[in-house]
Design a protein around this motif. Structure first.
Motif, PDB file in Angstrom:
ATOM      1  N   ALA A  95     -34.748 -53.602  77.972  1.00 45.28           N
ATOM      2  CA  ALA A  95     -33.397 -54.162  78.091  1.00 45.28           C
ATOM      3  C   ALA A  95     -32.343 -53.105  77.848  1.00 45.28           C
ATOM      4  O   ALA A  95     -31.223 -53.206  78.350  1.00 45.28           O
ATOM      5  N   GLY A  96     -32.695 -52.081  77.072  1.00 51.88           N
ATOM      6  CA  GLY A  96     -31.745 -51.028  76.752  1.00 51.88           C
ATOM      7  C   GLY A  96     -32.338 -50.093  75.734  1.00 51.88           C
ATOM      8  O   GLY A  96     -33.497 -50.218  75.331  1.00 51.88           O
ATOM      9  N   THR A  97     -31.516 -49.140  75.301  1.00 52.99           N
ATOM     10  CA  THR A  97     -31.989 -48.131  74.359  1.00 52.99           C
ATOM     11  C   THR A  97     -31.195 -48.200  73.068  1.00 52.99           C
ATOM     12  O   THR A  97     -30.045 -48.654  73.034  1.00 52.99           O
ATOM     13  N   LEU A  98     -31.811 -47.726  72.006  1.00 55.07           N
ATOM     14  CA  LEU A  98     -31.211 -47.674  70.678  1.00 55.07           C
ATOM     15  C   LEU A  98     -30.784 -46.231  70.427  1.00 55.07           C
ATOM     16  O   LEU A  98     -31.596 -45.377  70.070  1.00 55.07           O
ATOM     17  N   LYS A  99     -29.508 -45.964  70.638  1.00 53.31           N
ATOM     18  CA  LYS A  99     -28.993 -44.598  70.513  1.00 53.31           C
ATOM     19  C   LYS A  99     -28.801 -44.230  69.044  1.00 53.31           C
ATOM     20  O   LYS A  99     -28.465 -45.079  68.205  1.00 53.31           O
ATOM     21  N   ASP A 100     -28.980 -42.963  68.756  1.00 57.58           N
ATOM     22  CA  ASP A 100     -28.801 -42.464  67.394  1.00 57.58           C
ATOM     23  C   ASP A 100     -27.412 -42.816  66.865  1.00 57.58           C
ATOM     24  O   ASP A 100     -26.403 -42.653  67.570  1.00 57.58           O
ATOM     25  N   TYR A 101     -27.374 -43.306  65.641  1.00 56.66           N
ATOM     26  CA  TYR A 101     -26.157 -43.644  64.894  1.00 56.66           C
ATOM     27  C   TYR A 101     -25.462 -44.910  65.396  1.00 56.66           C
ATOM     28  O   TYR A 101     -24.417 -45.291  64.874  1.00 56.66           O
ATOM     29  N   ALA A 102     -26.021 -45.590  66.404  1.00 49.00           N
ATOM     30  CA  ALA A 102     -25.372 -46.774  66.961  1.00 49.00           C
ATOM     31  C   ALA A 102     -25.582 -47.983  66.057  1.00 49.00           C
ATOM     32  O   ALA A 102     -26.480 -48.018  65.204  1.00 49.00           O
ATOM     33  N   ASN A 103     -24.736 -48.997  66.266  1.00 49.64           N
ATOM     34  CA  ASN A 103     -24.880 -50.267  65.576  1.00 49.64           C
ATOM     35  C   ASN A 103     -25.091 -51.359  66.615  1.00 49.64           C
ATOM     36  O   ASN A 103     -24.410 -51.395  67.638  1.00 49.64           O
ATOM     37  N   HIS A 104     -26.058 -52.242  66.359  1.00 45.84           N
ATOM     38  CA  HIS A 104     -26.370 -53.335  67.285  1.00 45.84           C
ATOM     39  C   HIS A 104     -26.451 -54.647  66.515  1.00 45.84           C
ATOM     40  O   HIS A 104     -26.832 -54.677  65.330  1.00 45.84           O
ATOM     41  N   HIS A 105     -26.138 -55.740  67.218  1.00 41.94           N
ATOM     42  CA  HIS A 105     -26.273 -57.074  66.633  1.00 41.94           C
ATOM     43  C   HIS A 105     -27.367 -57.819  67.389  1.00 41.94           C
ATOM     44  O   HIS A 105     -27.264 -58.043  68.598  1.00 41.94           O
ATOM     45  N   GLY A 160     -28.300 -62.479  64.896  1.00 44.49           N
ATOM     46  CA  GLY A 160     -27.442 -62.762  63.756  1.00 44.49           C
ATOM     47  C   GLY A 160     -27.409 -61.683  62.699  1.00 44.49           C
ATOM     48  O   GLY A 160     -26.744 -61.836  61.663  1.00 44.49           O
ATOM     49  N   TYR A 161     -28.084 -60.557  62.952  1.00 51.01           N
ATOM     50  CA  TYR A 161     -28.120 -59.453  61.994  1.00 51.01           C
ATOM     51  C   TYR A 161     -27.542 -58.187  62.635  1.00 51.01           C
ATOM     52  O   TYR A 161     -27.597 -58.000  63.853  1.00 51.01           O
ATOM     53  N   SER A 162     -27.019 -57.320  61.786  1.00 48.37           N
ATOM     54  CA  SER A 162     -26.462 -56.052  62.237  1.00 48.37           C
ATOM     55  C   SER A 162     -27.441 -54.936  61.895  1.00 48.37           C
ATOM     56  O   SER A 162     -27.822 -54.763  60.724  1.00 48.37           O
ATOM     57  N   PHE A 163     -27.853 -54.182  62.909  1.00 47.80           N
ATOM     58  CA  PHE A 163     -28.833 -53.103  62.731  1.00 47.80           C
ATOM     59  C   PHE A 163     -28.166 -51.756  62.995  1.00 47.80           C
ATOM     60  O   PHE A 163     -27.484 -51.588  64.016  1.00 47.80           O
ATOM     61  N   ASN A 164     -28.390 -50.817  62.108  1.00 50.50           N
ATOM     62  CA  ASN A 164     -27.938 -49.444  62.315  1.00 50.50           C
ATOM     63  C   ASN A 164     -29.131 -48.574  62.692  1.00 50.50           C
ATOM     64  O   ASN A 164     -30.213 -48.700  62.108  1.00 50.50           O
ATOM     65  N   VAL A 165     -28.895 -47.705  63.661  1.00 56.34           N
ATOM     66  CA  VAL A 165     -29.943 -46.804  64.144  1.00 56.34           C
ATOM     67  C   VAL A 165     -29.788 -45.458  63.449  1.00 56.34           C
ATOM     68  O   VAL A 165     -28.779 -44.762  63.637  1.00 56.34           O
ATOM     69  N   VAL A 166     -30.776 -45.106  62.657  1.00 58.15           N
ATOM     70  CA  VAL A 166     -30.768 -43.836  61.929  1.00 58.15           C
ATOM     71  C   VAL A 166     -31.788 -42.911  62.585  1.00 58.15           C
ATOM     72  O   VAL A 166     -32.975 -43.254  62.657  1.00 58.15           O
ATOM     73  N   PRO A 167     -31.373 -41.752  63.085  1.00 53.10           N
ATOM     74  CA  PRO A 167     -32.349 -40.832  63.677  1.00 53.10           C
ATOM     75  C   PRO A 167     -33.246 -40.239  62.588  1.00 53.10           C
ATOM     76  O   PRO A 167     -32.764 -39.560  61.686  1.00 53.10           O
ATOM     77  N   THR A 168     -34.542 -40.521  62.681  1.00 53.43           N
ATOM     78  CA  THR A 168     -35.482 -40.010  61.678  1.00 53.43           C
ATOM     79  C   THR A 168     -36.721 -39.424  62.356  1.00 53.43           C
ATOM     80  O   THR A 168     -37.827 -39.954  62.229  1.00 53.43           O
ATOM     81  N   PRO A 169     -36.565 -38.327  63.092  1.00 55.43           N
ATOM     82  CA  PRO A 169     -37.732 -37.675  63.674  1.00 55.43           C
ATOM     83  C   PRO A 169     -38.658 -37.158  62.580  1.00 55.43           C
ATOM     84  O   PRO A 169     -38.230 -36.871  61.465  1.00 55.43           O
ATOM     85  N   ALA A 176     -30.872 -52.768  58.018  1.00 55.76           N
ATOM     86  CA  ALA A 176     -30.157 -54.038  58.131  1.00 55.76           C
ATOM     87  C   ALA A 176     -30.136 -54.715  56.765  1.00 55.76           C
ATOM     88  O   ALA A 176     -31.065 -54.558  55.961  1.00 55.76           O
ATOM     89  N   VAL A 177     -29.068 -55.447  56.507  1.00 57.48           N
ATOM     90  CA  VAL A 177     -28.996 -56.260  55.300  1.00 57.48           C
ATOM     91  C   VAL A 177     -29.638 -57.609  55.608  1.00 57.48           C
ATOM     92  O   VAL A 177     -29.164 -58.355  56.472  1.00 57.48           O
ATOM     93  N   ILE A 178     -30.727 -57.896  54.906  1.00 58.63           N
ATOM     94  CA  ILE A 178     -31.470 -59.149  55.106  1.00 58.63           C
ATOM     95  C   ILE A 178     -31.652 -59.796  53.742  1.00 58.63           C
ATOM     96  O   ILE A 178     -32.175 -59.166  52.809  1.00 58.63           O
ATOM     97  N   ASP A 179     -31.177 -61.007  53.647  1.00 57.24           N
ATOM     98  CA  ASP A 179     -31.271 -61.753  52.383  1.00 57.24           C
ATOM     99  C   ASP A 179     -30.672 -60.958  51.225  1.00 57.24           C
ATOM    100  O   ASP A 179     -31.219 -60.901  50.119  1.00 57.24           O
ATOM    101  N   GLY A 180     -29.537 -60.299  51.511  1.00 57.22           N
ATOM    102  CA  GLY A 180     -28.803 -59.580  50.476  1.00 57.22           C
ATOM    103  C   GLY A 180     -29.346 -58.217  50.120  1.00 57.22           C
ATOM    104  O   GLY A 180     -28.809 -57.549  49.224  1.00 57.22           O
ATOM    105  N   LYS A 181     -30.400 -57.766  50.791  1.00 55.91           N
ATOM    106  CA  LYS A 181     -31.004 -56.467  50.501  1.00 55.91           C
ATOM    107  C   LYS A 181     -30.879 -55.545  51.716  1.00 55.91           C
ATOM    108  O   LYS A 181     -31.056 -55.987  52.852  1.00 55.91           O
TER     109      LYS A 181
END
Length: 600
Positions: free
Chosen positions: A117-127, A130-139, A150-155
């Motif tokens: 469907a698409g790509t997860l670019k380094d440093y990008a934010n996606h929803h 119902g959750y917000s995900f940050n993409v951290v480059p970790t080669p 992502a913050v899930i259940d307060g963590k």
């Protein structure tokens, strides 16, 4: 069995750990394994998986992804590993087997293409879900790996893929060796772990191994052991050089990123803004030394963070490339996406940035690079307090400029990869569209501009000494003379490049039943006006409105003809070949140009 980690977070142990993030009756999955998790989701009230987010390309992470696609789930993959999912068949066809020194585990990939469907670019934010995900480059485990936070259940959770498998543990050491006997993955793992350690995470959730509720206590012993390994190998200094970008002052307001693979320069303004000249790979280890696929070339923003910290830069405002080669432009899109940096490109090769697939030249970047401003040649361009001019500079490549400006009372000329500091003219590349007189022209330009300093792509800054430009002119004229003596120019002048036809676009994507146009540029290499016959060669079963065109071309001149072809409806093929067969007068020069056609 699904193991509940928190109210909305579950883990399923499959060929890898599959994480299920629940939102009502829908879920988002992190990695997918064999797909067996789908059979268990109803037990926790999930009716639909909206999205599957992949941390890396390995087969144990996604061997069942066809099931996700069949179920209507959208699959998202790391940007730099997209071809190892969507175009894996091309990778399998082209991957070297014999005389192979590329030991990256890119053969541990899915067997068949997976629609994404698409790509997860380094440093990008996606929803998602119902959750917000940050993409951290970790080669580290792979060259294109990412961590999703992502913050899930307060963590604040970090889905780390196979970067870390437990306190002091990695899932695979073999995966960290990318080049033959290399340690690139170890160096990258250390840098990636340092990024995660500074993120105040609550939990690390790996693809294999145990979840870690005290991230620093898990990361620190792994860091210590990997550093010990590098010291044992005698390569700890490589790690130190990689993790610490080094800026050197050429003048107080002109900096040199001395550890980038191709040199990058920074022009500092009084306002706190910065203009970059070239921005490719931050270090030799960014190009991973093995392979030339997209996953082996990953730019980084590490030098940008150091620049801001060390020099108080508030905005990376503009990047101006000297030429189009990947080691000079790989980071342009990343700068745009994360820093809002504009890319200003000279008129004579801006179209190549925007349409790289149209060209058949070496060292192209994989994606189009949007051009925010086209710079006219030999015209004053204002940026902050500086006056900048770009000049056509063919030689190393036809698609290049020299960038002239004055800073701190010094006239500076950025020349890209034109020649080294000794002035040796050995960096011309014929397929870069080199012409025999190019170095005469660049020597004339330097003599006219008389810079105090020359900054280049792979050599230290050069303070110009008397006689340097005269040497360049003498050598440029001799280079031209030698080519004229070596080539049969009196009978046929195919120029230094050696061909008389070029098809554009070079890489074509079309669909069955759709008519597609191409242009063929044709050179008459003879000293008289000639009748030229151009025949389009297409695969059997394909149709063309016209397969042969004739025209008259003046001596040593180039003209363009157009053809249209159609692949059969329903056909699916990757990199089918078409060609232009050239006859000039009664001289058959054959299939001088080719292009590659993918029918989707």
């Amino acid at each position: 069995m699904l193991e509940q980690i928190s109210q909305h977070l579950y883990r399923y142990e499959d060929t890898c750990h599959v994480y299920v993030i629940k939102n009502g009756s829908e879920a988002v999955l992190i990695d997918f394994g064999s797909g067996a998790v789908l059979e268990l989701l109803a037990s926790i009230g999930i009716k639909k998986v909206s999205d599957v987010l992949m941390t890396h390309h390995h087969r144990d992470q996604g061997q069942g992804l066809d099931k996700a696609v069949a179920a209507g789930s959208r699959v998202w993959v790391p940007h730099h590993e997209q071809d190892l999912f969507a175009n894996i068949d091309l990778h399998w066809h082209g991957r070297e087997i014999y005389v192979n020194y590329n030991v990256r585990q890119d053969k541990f990939s899915v067997l068949e293409p997976i629609p994404i469907a698409g790509t997860l670019k380094d440093y990008a934010n996606h929803h998602f879900g119902g959750y917000s995900f940050n993409v951290v480059p970790t080669p580290g485990h792979t060259s294109g790996s990412i961590t999703l936070t992502a913050v899930i259940d307060g963590k604040l959770m970090a889905f780390t893929g196979d970067l870390i498998a437990g306190p002091g543990k990695v899932w695979s050491m073999s995966a960290t060796q990318w080049s033959y006997n290399g340690c690139e993955g170890v160096i990258h793992t250390l840098c990636s772990l340092a990024i995660l350690r500074n993120m105040d995470l609550d939990m690390l959730l790996p693809s294999h191994g145990e979840r870690m509720v005290h991230p620093s206590s898990a990361i620190d012993p792994l860091t210590e052991k990997l550093e010990q390994l590098l010291r044992l190998r005698g390569q700890y200094s490589d790690y130190e050089n990689f993790k610490e970008p080094e800026y050197r002052e050429i003048t107080p307001h002109l900096l040199w990123n001395a550890r980038s693979f191709a040199n990058s320069y920074v022009l500092l303004s009084k306002s706190g803004k910065a203009l970059l000249i070239d921005y490719g790979y931050s270090n030799i280890y960014q190009i991973f030394t093995a392979g030339a696929d997209r996953a082996s070339r990953r730019p980084s923003l590490m030098p940008i963070e150091r620049l801001k910290q060390q020099y108080g830069v508030t905005k990376i405002d503009v990047v101006i490339p000297t030429h189009y080669h990947d080691d000079h432009v790989a980071g342009c899109n990343l700068l745009r996406d994360v820093e809002g940096t504009e890319t200003w490109v000279a008129d004579n090769f801006a179209v190549l940035f925007e349409n790289p697939s149209h060209y058949n030249v070496p060292c192209l970047w994989y994606d189009p690079i949007p051009v925010d401003r086209r710079l006219p040649l030999d015209t004053s361009i204002a940026w902050e307090e500086y006056d900048i001019r770009v000049y056509e500079q063919p030689g190393h490549t036809l698609y290049a400029v020299a960038i002239s400006f004055e800073v701190d009372g010094k006239r500076v000329l950025a020349i890209g990869d034109q020649q080294n500091n000794e002035g040796q003219l050995n960096n011309y590349v014929y397929q870069n569209r080199f012409r025999t007189h190019d170095y005469v022209r660049s020597a004339e330009l330097y003599g006219k501009l008389k810079p105090d300093a020359i900054i280049s792509g792979h050599w230290d800054p050069l303070w110009v000494e008397e006689g340097y430009f005269d040497k360049l002119m003498r050598d440029g004229e001799r280079l031209k003379q030698l080519h004229e003596e070596l080539l049969p120019l009196e009978t046929i002048d195919l120029q230094a490049e050696g061909f008389c036809a070029w098809i554009k676009p070079y890489q074509i994507e079309t669909s069955g039943g759709k008519t597609t146009e191409v242009t063929v540029e044709v050179l008459n290499p003879f000293p008289s006006k000639e009748k030229v016959t151009v025949r389009l060669i297409i695969p059997s079963g394909w149709n063309a409105d016209t397969k042969e065109l004739q025209l008259y071309i003046n001596p040593r001149s180039v003209e363009t003809v157009r053809f249209a072809f159609t692949a059969p409806e329903g056909s699916l093929v990757k990199r089918a070949r078409i060609a232009a067969d050239i006859t000039i007068g009664d001289r058959k020069l054959g299939q001088q140009a080719e292009a590659l056609v993918t029918v989707n």
